[in-house]
Design a protein around this motif. Sequence first.
Motif, mmCIF file in Angstrom:
data_model
loop_
_atom_site.group_PDB
_atom_site.id
_atom_site.type_symbol
_atom_site.label_atom_id
_atom_site.label_comp_id
_atom_site.label_asym_id
_atom_site.label_seq_id
_atom_site.Cartn_x
_atom_site.Cartn_y
_atom_site.Cartn_z
ATOM 1 N N ARG A 1 0.833 -1.194 0.000
ATOM 2 C CA ARG A 1 0.000 0.000 0.000
ATOM 3 C C ARG A 1 0.874 1.253 0.000
ATOM 4 N N THR A 2 1.903 1.277 0.797
ATOM 5 C CA THR A 2 2.804 2.423 0.842
ATOM 6 C C THR A 2 3.511 2.592 -0.493
ATOM 7 N N THR A 3 4.023 1.505 -1.062
ATOM 8 C CA THR A 3 4.696 1.562 -2.347
ATOM 9 C C THR A 3 3.749 2.054 -3.427
ATOM 10 N N GLY A 4 2.536 1.548 -3.424
ATOM 11 C CA GLY A 4 1.547 1.993 -4.400
ATOM 12 C C GLY A 4 1.250 3.472 -4.258
ATOM 13 N N ALA A 5 1.123 3.945 -3.041
ATOM 14 C CA ALA A 5 0.853 5.362 -2.815
ATOM 15 C C ALA A 5 2.021 6.200 -3.309
ATOM 16 N N ASN A 6 3.254 5.781 -3.025
ATOM 17 C CA ASN A 6 4.420 6.544 -3.468
ATOM 18 C C ASN A 6 4.532 6.551 -4.986
ATOM 19 N N ALA A 7 4.251 5.426 -5.632
ATOM 20 C CA ALA A 7 4.321 5.368 -7.090
ATOM 21 C C ALA A 7 3.288 6.308 -7.709
ATOM 22 N N ALA A 8 2.094 6.331 -7.156
ATOM 23 C CA ALA A 8 1.048 7.222 -7.660
ATOM 24 C C ALA A 8 1.419 8.682 -7.419
ATOM 25 N N ARG A 9 1.947 8.975 -6.233
ATOM 26 C CA ARG A 9 2.370 10.343 -5.921
ATOM 27 C C ARG A 9 3.478 10.781 -6.869
ATOM 28 N N ASP A 10 4.454 9.896 -7.099
ATOM 29 C CA ASP A 10 5.569 10.227 -7.993
ATOM 30 C C ASP A 10 5.065 10.503 -9.411
ATOM 31 N N ALA A 11 4.173 9.658 -9.896
ATOM 32 C CA ALA A 11 3.637 9.840 -11.248
ATOM 33 C C ALA A 11 2.892 11.166 -11.362
ATOM 34 N N ALA A 12 2.105 11.488 -10.354
ATOM 35 C CA ALA A 12 1.330 12.729 -10.379
ATOM 36 C C ALA A 12 2.233 13.957 -10.365
ATOM 37 N N ILE A 13 3.203 13.998 -9.466
ATOM 38 C CA ILE A 13 4.051 15.190 -9.362
ATOM 39 C C ILE A 13 5.018 15.283 -10.540
ATOM 40 N N ASN A 14 5.453 14.148 -11.084
ATOM 41 C CA ASN A 14 6.294 14.189 -12.286
ATOM 42 C C ASN A 14 5.528 14.798 -13.463
ATOM 43 N N ALA A 15 4.236 14.482 -13.572
ATOM 44 C CA ALA A 15 3.417 15.043 -14.647
ATOM 45 C C ALA A 15 3.279 16.558 -14.491
ATOM 46 N N VAL A 16 3.081 17.011 -13.265
ATOM 47 C CA VAL A 16 2.992 18.451 -13.004
ATOM 48 C C VAL A 16 4.332 19.115 -13.323
ATOM 49 N N ALA A 17 5.422 18.513 -12.852
ATOM 50 C CA ALA A 17 6.757 19.079 -13.063
ATOM 51 C C ALA A 17 7.074 19.241 -14.550
ATOM 52 N N ALA A 18 6.642 18.300 -15.362
ATOM 53 C CA ALA A 18 6.921 18.364 -16.804
ATOM 54 C C ALA A 18 6.270 19.583 -17.463
ATOM 55 N N THR A 19 5.163 20.062 -16.909
ATOM 56 C CA THR A 19 4.502 21.247 -17.475
ATOM 57 C C THR A 19 5.279 22.522 -17.176
ATOM 58 N N LEU A 20 6.279 22.421 -16.316
ATOM 59 C CA LEU A 20 7.043 23.607 -15.912
ATOM 60 C C LEU A 20 8.378 23.755 -16.627
ATOM 61 N N ASN A 21 8.694 22.839 -17.536
ATOM 62 C CA ASN A 21 9.938 22.970 -18.296
ATOM 63 C C ASN A 21 9.939 24.310 -19.029
#
Length: 145
Positions: A9-29
């Motif tokens: 559950r923790t790993t799944g939450a971290n993977a989802a969090r990472d995917a979400a914030i990476n997507a946001v970060a990419a819009t800031l290039n």
Amino acid sequence: MGTFASASRTTGANAARDAAINAVAATLNNGTVRIYSGTAPTNADAALSSNTLLAQATLGATAFGAASSGVVTANSITADSSADATGTPTFFRLLASNGTTVVYQGTAGASGQELNLSGLSGGQIVAGGSVSISSLTMTQTASYA
């Protein structure tokens, strides 16, 4: 309905969090950091109100590194060589490369904030002075733990 083992559950939450914030970060290039004084609006979608733009800096072509546990850290940020106004930085906004779309809003100051500045004078940015960002992070909170 199934359940997750604690570690999964923790790993799944971290993977989802990472995917979400990476997507946001990419819009800031190639985006922009705008640093303001005054009371921060309720959220990044709210209008500014009596806030003073103190400085602007430019994010790199790859603005952030890869996320870890829902946190991304900015790569090198081009300093503002001539600040717009004098004041105490309280918050910042990150804008997409189009210069108009606000993507994120967070706290700013000399230390202990999401955006930390170096070279402040008595805690203030000084008009015409150089403004350097020593660190910038964005965090995607967990939806469950």
